[in-house]
Design a protein around this motif. Structure first.
Motif, PDB file in Angstrom:
ATOM      1  N   UNK A  32       0.802  -1.316  -0.238  1.00 43.47           N
ATOM      2  CA  UNK A  32       0.043  -0.068   0.011  1.00 43.47           C
ATOM      3  C   UNK A  32       0.912   1.167   0.055  1.00 43.47           C
ATOM      4  N   UNK A  33       1.945   1.353   0.757  1.00 42.25           N
ATOM      5  CA  UNK A  33       2.799   2.405   0.749  1.00 42.25           C
ATOM      6  C   UNK A  33       3.563   2.806  -0.536  1.00 42.25           C
ATOM      7  N   UNK A  34       3.978   1.318  -1.081  1.00 46.76           N
ATOM      8  CA  UNK A  34       4.778   1.473  -2.473  1.00 46.76           C
ATOM      9  C   UNK A  34       3.781   2.186  -3.495  1.00 46.76           C
ATOM     10  N   UNK A  35       2.465   1.640  -3.407  1.00 44.60           N
ATOM     11  CA  UNK A  35       1.576   2.071  -4.361  1.00 44.60           C
ATOM     12  C   UNK A  35       1.198   3.496  -4.276  1.00 44.60           C
ATOM     13  N   UNK A  36       0.938   4.145  -2.971  1.00 45.58           N
ATOM     14  CA  UNK A  36       0.774   5.506  -2.791  1.00 45.58           C
ATOM     15  C   UNK A  36       1.644   6.416  -2.926  1.00 45.58           C
ATOM     16  N   UNK A  37       2.882   6.117  -2.650  1.00 47.65           N
ATOM     17  CA  UNK A  37       3.944   7.065  -2.762  1.00 47.65           C
ATOM     18  C   UNK A  37       4.927   6.889  -4.065  1.00 47.65           C
ATOM     19  N   UNK A  38       5.739   5.822  -4.100  1.00 49.25           N
ATOM     20  CA  UNK A  38       6.512   5.851  -5.339  1.00 49.25           C
ATOM     21  C   UNK A  38       5.793   5.924  -6.577  1.00 49.25           C
ATOM     22  N   UNK A  39       4.876   5.031  -6.591  1.00 45.08           N
ATOM     23  CA  UNK A  39       4.340   4.693  -7.843  1.00 45.08           C
ATOM     24  C   UNK A  39       3.187   5.781  -8.276  1.00 45.08           C
ATOM     25  N   UNK A  40       2.642   6.653  -7.480  1.00 42.06           N
ATOM     26  CA  UNK A  40       1.992   7.568  -7.825  1.00 42.06           C
ATOM     27  C   UNK A  40       2.763   8.739  -8.145  1.00 42.06           C
ATOM     28  N   UNK A  41       3.957   8.944  -7.529  1.00 37.38           N
ATOM     29  CA  UNK A  41       5.085  10.230  -7.879  1.00 37.38           C
ATOM     30  C   UNK A  41       5.450   9.643  -9.409  1.00 37.38           C
ATOM     31  N   UNK A  42       5.611   8.660  -9.798  1.00 42.68           N
ATOM     32  CA  UNK A  42       6.188   8.395 -11.255  1.00 42.68           C
ATOM     33  C   UNK A  42       5.084   8.497 -12.340  1.00 42.68           C
ATOM     34  N   UNK A  43       3.505   8.482 -11.908  1.00 40.69           N
ATOM     35  CA  UNK A  43       2.637   8.428 -12.630  1.00 40.69           C
ATOM     36  C   UNK A  43       2.126  10.005 -12.683  1.00 40.69           C
ATOM     37  N   UNK A  44       2.039  10.598 -11.616  1.00 46.24           N
ATOM     38  CA  UNK A  44       1.570  11.870 -11.661  1.00 46.24           C
ATOM     39  C   UNK A  44       2.756  12.731 -12.334  1.00 46.24           C
ATOM     40  N   UNK A  45       4.004  12.523 -12.114  1.00 48.28           N
ATOM     41  CA  UNK A  45       5.143  13.309 -12.793  1.00 48.28           C
ATOM     42  C   UNK A  45       5.024  13.074 -14.353  1.00 48.28           C
ATOM     43  N   UNK A  46       4.602  11.778 -14.952  1.00 49.08           N
ATOM     44  CA  UNK A  46       4.631  11.480 -16.350  1.00 49.08           C
ATOM     45  C   UNK A  46       3.400  12.237 -16.719  1.00 49.08           C
ATOM     46  N   UNK A  47       2.177  12.531 -16.111  1.00 44.79           N
ATOM     47  CA  UNK A  47       1.207  13.279 -16.614  1.00 44.79           C
ATOM     48  C   UNK A  47       1.298  14.767 -16.659  1.00 44.79           C
ATOM     49  N   UNK A  48       1.972  15.335 -15.606  1.00 42.60           N
ATOM     50  CA  UNK A  48       2.329  16.787 -15.560  1.00 42.60           C
ATOM     51  C   UNK A  48       3.430  17.203 -16.269  1.00 42.60           C
ATOM     52  N   UNK A  49       4.485  16.657 -17.020  1.00 40.95           N
ATOM     53  CA  UNK A  49       5.561  16.951 -17.499  1.00 40.95           C
ATOM     54  C   UNK A  49       5.128  17.342 -18.781  1.00 40.95           C
ATOM     55  N   UNK A  50       4.204  17.041 -19.518  1.00 38.72           N
ATOM     56  CA  UNK A  50       3.840  17.798 -20.754  1.00 38.72           C
ATOM     57  C   UNK A  50       3.396  19.253 -20.461  1.00 38.72           C
TER      58      UNK A  50
END
Length: 249
Positions: free
Chosen positions: A231-249
């Motif tokens: 749960x911690x892995x999904x909530x923090x590292x995974x979300x960090x990667x996905x949100x960064x990928x969505x906002x970098x454009x």
């Protein structure tokens, strides 16, 4: 005669479509996630962006005639209930907003709309597959698990939209490149991570589990520890990667 034949064909076609849709999607269960009100939407958006002092996080259940707990209440009646309305609207808004910002920068192309939509759907699909795989490996079972996970995976788009808008307004179109953009991104990421960490406990960290015969068994301490780490892995590292990928454009 032609009109009657057309009506018959339309009726059979509609029945065929409904039968095939119900085979893969439980429409009655799906309606539960769209049972929202204006007050719920406003309060939920506030909760997603400002989850720091919210209590409690447990979901409410209906009470049966004999006093036993029943089904989870719909979003309209429970702020902690996941919904599909906000994630769907946030996803559509993200796609349109990304193309709008590209147009304001003079970089709009007709293919950009399809590319942005494909990228967003791909991220959501990968996220759901990863969650389902983790739930399978950790022996986590829940009747409404898939729809709940789909709903929770879409709340990140709320923070992504706020990041894109504020970055455009205060960073001169630099996206997350300016310090204001990075500050906003950090805040929305941490808010979304805490929201998911608290909200998904009832799905990924159930106190009891059932075996093949339906017998309730207490989750072992080692198993619960692995679920907490997941749960911690999904909530923090995974979300960090996905949100960064969505906002970098």
């Amino acid at each position: 005669m032609g009109f009657q034949v057309g009506q018959t064909a339309l009726r059979h076609g509609t029945e065929y479509v409904e039968q095939n849709i119900n085979r893969y999607v439980n429409l009655s269960a799906l309606k539960h996630y769209f049972n929202v009100s204006n007050q719920y939407v406003v309060n939920k958006l506030f909760l997603v962006l400002f989850p720091w002092r919210h209590k409690p996080w447990s979901r409410k259940q209906s009470i049966g005639p004999n006093g036993q707990e029943g089904w989870f209440l719909p979003p309209r009646d429970d702020l902690n209930s996941p919904d599909m309305y906000i994630p769907v609207m946030a996803l559509v808004t993200y796609i349109l907003l990304s193309t709008l910002l590209a147009g304001l920068r003079g970089a709009f192309q007709p293919e950009l709309l399809g590319y942005t939509a494909t990228s967003a759907f791909f991220i959501v699909a990968v996220e759901i597959l990863g969650l389902k795989l983790g739930c399978y490996l950790l022996s986590i079972s829940n009747d409404s698990q898939l729809l709940d996970l789909v709903a929770y995976s879409g709340y990140k788009f709320v923070g992504v939209i706020v990041t894109l808008v504020l970055s455009e307004l205060f960073s001169g179109g630099k996206g997350t490149g300016g310090w204001i953009g990075w500050a906003v991104f950090t805040y929305t990421f941490l808010a979304n991570a805490l929201f998911l960490l608290r909200s998904l406990k009832y799905v990924l960290l159930p106190e009891n589990s059932s075996d093949e015969r339906g017998t309730m068994q207490t989750v072992a301490r080692s198993q619960k520890s692995r679920r907490t780490q997941f749960l911690f892995l999904y909530s923090y590292p995974v979300q960090l990667v996905f949100m960064w990928g969505l906002t970098r454009s």
